[in-house]
Design an enzyme around this catalytic site. Structure first.
Site, PDB file in Angstrom:
ATOM      1  N   THR A  27      11.647 -18.419  18.176  1.00  0.00           N
ATOM      2  CA  THR A  27      11.233 -17.058  18.539  1.00  0.00           C
ATOM      3  C   THR A  27      11.742 -16.662  19.924  1.00  0.00           C
ATOM      4  O   THR A  27      12.003 -15.488  20.170  1.00  0.00           O
ATOM      5  CB  THR A  27       9.702 -16.912  18.465  1.00  0.00           C
TER       6      THR A  27
ATOM      7  N   LYS B  64       2.855 -18.683  20.375  1.00  0.00           N
ATOM      8  CA  LYS B  64       4.294 -18.677  20.691  1.00  0.00           C
ATOM      9  C   LYS B  64       4.812 -17.245  20.866  1.00  0.00           C
ATOM     10  O   LYS B  64       5.809 -17.016  21.559  1.00  0.00           O
ATOM     11  CB  LYS B  64       5.098 -19.451  19.641  1.00  0.00           C
TER      12      LYS B  64
ATOM     13  N   GLU C   3       3.192  -8.990  17.087  1.00  0.00           N
ATOM     14  CA  GLU C   3       1.872  -9.630  17.160  1.00  0.00           C
ATOM     15  C   GLU C   3       1.497 -10.058  18.583  1.00  0.00           C
ATOM     16  O   GLU C   3       0.326 -10.105  18.939  1.00  0.00           O
ATOM     17  CB  GLU C   3       1.842 -10.865  16.244  1.00  0.00           C
TER      18      GLU C   3
ATOM     19  N   HIS D 161       0.833  -1.216   0.000  1.00  0.00           N
ATOM     20  CA  HIS D 161       0.000   0.000   0.000  1.00  0.00           C
ATOM     21  C   HIS D 161       0.864   1.262   0.000  1.00  0.00           C
ATOM     22  O   HIS D 161       0.331   2.367   0.031  1.00  0.00           O
ATOM     23  CB  HIS D 161      -0.997  -0.016   1.166  1.00  0.00           C
TER      24      HIS D 161
ATOM     25  N   ASP E 103       8.571 -23.390  16.567  1.00  0.00           N
ATOM     26  CA  ASP E 103       8.465 -21.926  16.492  1.00  0.00           C
ATOM     27  C   ASP E 103       8.737 -21.285  17.853  1.00  0.00           C
ATOM     28  O   ASP E 103       9.248 -20.154  17.935  1.00  0.00           O
ATOM     29  CB  ASP E 103       7.086 -21.528  15.958  1.00  0.00           C
TER      30      ASP E 103
ATOM     31  N   SER F 166      10.639 -19.591  11.260  1.00  0.00           N
ATOM     32  CA  SER F 166      11.133 -19.048   9.983  1.00  0.00           C
ATOM     33  C   SER F 166      11.287 -17.538  10.043  1.00  0.00           C
ATOM     34  O   SER F 166      10.385 -16.805   9.657  1.00  0.00           O
ATOM     35  CB  SER F 166      10.103 -19.403   8.895  1.00  0.00           C
TER      36      SER F 166
HETATM   37  N1  LIG Z   1       8.885 -11.507   9.826  1.00  0.00           N
HETATM   38  C1  LIG Z   1       8.926 -12.821   9.990  1.00  0.00           C
HETATM   39  O1  LIG Z   1      10.022 -13.401  10.101  1.00  0.00           O
HETATM   40  C2  LIG Z   1       7.674 -13.628  10.051  1.00  0.00           C
HETATM   41  C3  LIG Z   1       6.438 -13.032  10.182  1.00  0.00           C
HETATM   42  N2  LIG Z   1       5.307 -13.807  10.248  1.00  0.00           N
HETATM   43  C4  LIG Z   1       3.986 -13.212  10.363  1.00  0.00           C
HETATM   44  O2  LIG Z   1       3.668 -12.554   9.143  1.00  0.00           O
HETATM   45  C5  LIG Z   1       2.749 -11.473   9.389  1.00  0.00           C
HETATM   46  C6  LIG Z   1       3.297 -10.213   8.723  1.00  0.00           C
HETATM   47  O3  LIG Z   1       4.493  -9.932   9.410  1.00  0.00           O
HETATM   48  P1  LIG Z   1       5.744  -9.159   8.832  1.00  0.00           P
HETATM   49  O4  LIG Z   1       5.830  -9.200   7.356  1.00  0.00           O
HETATM   50  O5  LIG Z   1       6.901  -9.652   9.581  1.00  0.00           O
HETATM   51  O6  LIG Z   1       5.365  -7.695   9.341  1.00  0.00           O
HETATM   52  P2  LIG Z   1       6.078  -6.331   8.992  1.00  0.00           P
HETATM   53  O7  LIG Z   1       5.760  -5.417  10.095  1.00  0.00           O
HETATM   54  O8  LIG Z   1       7.492  -6.608   8.644  1.00  0.00           O
HETATM   55  O9  LIG Z   1       5.332  -5.883   7.640  1.00  0.00           O
HETATM   56  C7  LIG Z   1       3.936  -5.733   7.607  1.00  0.00           C
HETATM   57  C8  LIG Z   1       3.546  -5.311   6.208  1.00  0.00           C
HETATM   58  O10 LIG Z   1       2.119  -5.182   6.154  1.00  0.00           O
HETATM   59  C9  LIG Z   1       1.806  -3.844   5.743  1.00  0.00           C
HETATM   60  N3  LIG Z   1       0.562  -3.400   6.336  1.00  0.00           N
HETATM   61  C10 LIG Z   1       0.308  -3.128   7.637  1.00  0.00           C
HETATM   62  N4  LIG Z   1      -0.967  -2.711   7.783  1.00  0.00           N
HETATM   63  C11 LIG Z   1      -1.523  -2.713   6.537  1.00  0.00           C
HETATM   64  C12 LIG Z   1      -2.803  -2.371   6.049  1.00  0.00           C
HETATM   65  N5  LIG Z   1      -3.786  -1.980   6.870  1.00  0.00           N
HETATM   66  N6  LIG Z   1      -3.020  -2.473   4.716  1.00  0.00           N
HETATM   67  C13 LIG Z   1      -2.045  -2.871   3.887  1.00  0.00           C
HETATM   68  N7  LIG Z   1      -0.799  -3.222   4.304  1.00  0.00           N
HETATM   69  C14 LIG Z   1      -0.552  -3.148   5.613  1.00  0.00           C
HETATM   70  C15 LIG Z   1       2.989  -3.015   6.212  1.00  0.00           C
HETATM   71  O11 LIG Z   1       3.033  -1.789   5.523  1.00  0.00           O
HETATM   72  P3  LIG Z   1       3.821  -0.504   6.096  1.00  0.00           P
HETATM   73  O12 LIG Z   1       5.253  -0.679   5.644  1.00  0.00           O
HETATM   74  O13 LIG Z   1       3.152   0.644   5.461  1.00  0.00           O
HETATM   75  O14 LIG Z   1       3.696  -0.526   7.590  1.00  0.00           O
HETATM   76  C16 LIG Z   1       4.131  -3.929   5.838  1.00  0.00           C
HETATM   77  O15 LIG Z   1       4.386  -3.898   4.470  1.00  0.00           O
HETATM   78  C17 LIG Z   1       2.635 -11.361  10.929  1.00  0.00           C
HETATM   79  O16 LIG Z   1       1.457 -11.971  11.357  1.00  0.00           O
HETATM   80  C18 LIG Z   1       3.853 -12.142  11.432  1.00  0.00           C
HETATM   81  O17 LIG Z   1       3.610 -12.734  12.704  1.00  0.00           O
HETATM   82  C19 LIG Z   1       5.368 -15.170  10.182  1.00  0.00           C
HETATM   83  C20 LIG Z   1       6.573 -15.803  10.045  1.00  0.00           C
HETATM   84  C21 LIG Z   1       7.815 -15.089   9.978  1.00  0.00           C
HETATM   85  O1  LIG Z   2       7.218 -15.942  13.576  1.00  0.00           O
HETATM   86  C1  LIG Z   2       8.380 -15.658  13.469  1.00  0.00           C
HETATM   87  C2  LIG Z   2       9.434 -16.669  13.250  1.00  0.00           C
HETATM   88  O2  LIG Z   2       8.895 -17.952  13.071  1.00  0.00           O
HETATM   89  C3  LIG Z   2       8.800 -14.239  13.579  1.00  0.00           C
HETATM   90  O3  LIG Z   2       8.693 -13.858  14.896  1.00  0.00           O
HETATM   91  P1  LIG Z   2       8.578 -12.312  15.301  1.00  0.00           P
HETATM   92  O4  LIG Z   2       7.260 -11.827  14.786  1.00  0.00           O
HETATM   93  O5  LIG Z   2       8.683 -12.307  16.797  1.00  0.00           O
HETATM   94  O6  LIG Z   2       9.731 -11.617  14.647  1.00  0.00           O
END
Ligand SMILES: NC(=O)C1=CN([C@@H]2O[C@H](COP(=O)(O)OP(=O)(O)OC[C@H]3O[C@@H](n4cnc5c(N)ncnc54)[C@H](OP(=O)(O)O)[C@@H]3O)[C@@H](O)[C@H]2O)C=CC1
Ligand SMILES: O=C(CO)COP(=O)(O)O
Length: 349
Positions: A253, A196, A286, A36, A249, A143
């Site tokens: 974490t 977790k 989260e 976005h 996980d 991951s």
């Molecule tokens: N990072 C990791 O290693 C891992 C993450 N996850 C899970 O994946 C999910 C996403 O996490 P992650 O990518 O790390 O989070 P980040 O905070 O790194 O990124 C979130 C993304 O979502 C966007 N976003 C937030 N709100 C909105 C909205 N209302 N509309 C559109 N886009 C939006 C953000 O945009 P903006 O830049 O504008 O804020 C950003 O691009 C979480 O639930 C996390 O627990 C699972 C496994 C591993």
């Molecule tokens: O879910 C994750 C790794 O498996 C990432 O954890 P965090 O959201 O705490 O960075």
């Protein structure tokens, strides 16, 4: 077997969406990475980087950034949803306005919605009209995006009510550094992945307070016990909690500096307030909202979750982190396995 190459939309260009887009591109798929944020899309297309989220990484040519959701989803059947739990309803609301044909939606988020107490699959089912959805798949497991984007060995699990769909997604992602397993237990996979983060916050707190490896091991093990108690009561297979999306996980974490949840807990343990911590994180933590949801779930299902309750008091009731640890250690003596054994008995397992 030669795998057919797909055009795949990844919705959300944060750390995880970007790292997963790289895995798919490495497997030869054409990836449309939607954000976005128009400046970020420009950076992805002009510089082939996403410096805010993965500063060291050069993105493969097969990834194209999209600022228009309608263009990103146009004609695409396979969609990966990678936004924080709190954004899911809003983003699905925008997706359903532009999708024309049914999609298989793989979500990768780790959370539970406070108040509704819905898992992410359930939120998607509530928001997305069924005629636009072929299947919902969840991808979860130990991951960190930082390591996946460096192509370091990683294992995850995919789950779905339709295992054929989970296997299709397994085939899209699996390669020699990203190994994907299947598990039919959607409830267990989603509950393990979400809860977790509560324990990771707590592990960060004990590290921040200067406690050692004994405290960390206690939190991981007793954290797993309370996650398994709640998840089993909610209908999960207890064995799932011994797998990648449970203990796997929890380990990654609770023990990694990459974890935003661990890092947030660490700052709380060092005396920062929750507002100060969240202001400076710049990425989703989260576990804060999930602590509220798990606290409510524990009450609803009448399950003991002492670590979750202690963290809830720290986050929302002003309890000090030191008092929370002292309170946990000073509880009445108890049996290690009794509660879970009783829950298994109630379910005739
Ligand atoms: N990072 C990791 O290693 C891992 C993450 N996850 C899970 O994946 C999910 C996403 O996490 P992650 O990518 O790390 O989070 P980040 O905070 O790194 O990124 C979130 C993304 O979502 C966007 N976003 C937030 N709100 C909105 C909205 N209302 N509309 C559109 N886009 C939006 C953000 O945009 P903006 O830049 O504008 O804020 C950003 O691009 C979480 O639930 C996390 O627990 C699972 C496994 C591993
Ligand atoms: O879910 C994750 C790794 O498996 C990432 O954890 P965090 O959201 O705490 O960075």
């Amino acid at each position: 077997m030669v795998q057919e190459k797909e055009v795949i939309a990844v919705i959300g260009a944060g750390s995880w969406g970007t790292a997963l887009a790289m895995v798919l591109a490495d497997n030869g798929h054409n990836v449309r990475l939607w954000s976005h944020n128009e400046n970020q899309v420009k950076e992805i297309n002009d510089e082939h980087t996403n410096k805010k989220y993965l500063p060291e990484i050069r993105l493969p040519q097969l990834i194209t950034g999209y600022a228009s959701l309608s263009d990103a989803l146009n004609g695409v059947e396979m969609v990966i949803l990678a936004v924080p739990t709190k954004a899911i309803r809003e983003v699905i609301g925008k997706m359903k306005a532009v999708i024309k044909n049914p999609i298989t939606l793989t979500h990768v988020s780790k959370g539970i919605e406070p108040d509704t107490l819905l898992r992410i699959t359930e939120i998607i089912q509530e928001e997305m009209p069924s005629e636009l959805l072929k299947d919902i798949v969840v991808l979860s497991g130990p991951s960190h995006a930082e390591e996946v984007s460096l192509r370091q060995p990683t294992t995850v699990t995919v789950s779905s009510e339709n295992m054929a769909a989970a296997e299709v997604v397994q085939d899209l992602f699996i390669n020699n550094y990203f190994r994907v397993y299947t598990n039919p237990d959607v409830i267990g996979v989603e509950i393990g992945g979400a809860l977790k983060n509560i324990i990771a916050l707590a592990a960060g707190i004990t590290d921040g307070l200067g406690y050692g490896d004994n405290a960390k091991a206690a939190l991981i093990t007793r954290g797993l016990a309370e996650i398994a108690r709640l998840g089993t009561k909610m209908g999960a297979n207890p064995l799932t909690f011994l797998g990648l999306t449970g203990i796997g996980d929890l380990i990654v974490t609770c023990t990694s500096v990459h974890s935003r949840n661990w890092r947030a807990g660490n700052l709380l343990g060092k005396g920062k307030t929750l507002d100060e911590v969240l202001e400076n994180m710049g990425m989703v933590v989260e576990g804060v909202r999930t602590t509220k949801a798990a606290y409510q779930l524990a009450k609803k299902y009448d399950v003991k979750m002492p670590i979750t309750f202690a963290l809830y008091d720290v986050l929302f009731n002003g309890k000090t982190t030191k008092d929370a640890v002292d309170g946990l250690m000073g509880r009445a003596k108890t049996h290690e396995m009794e509660d879970l054994v009783n829950i298994l008995g109630e379910r005739n397992l």
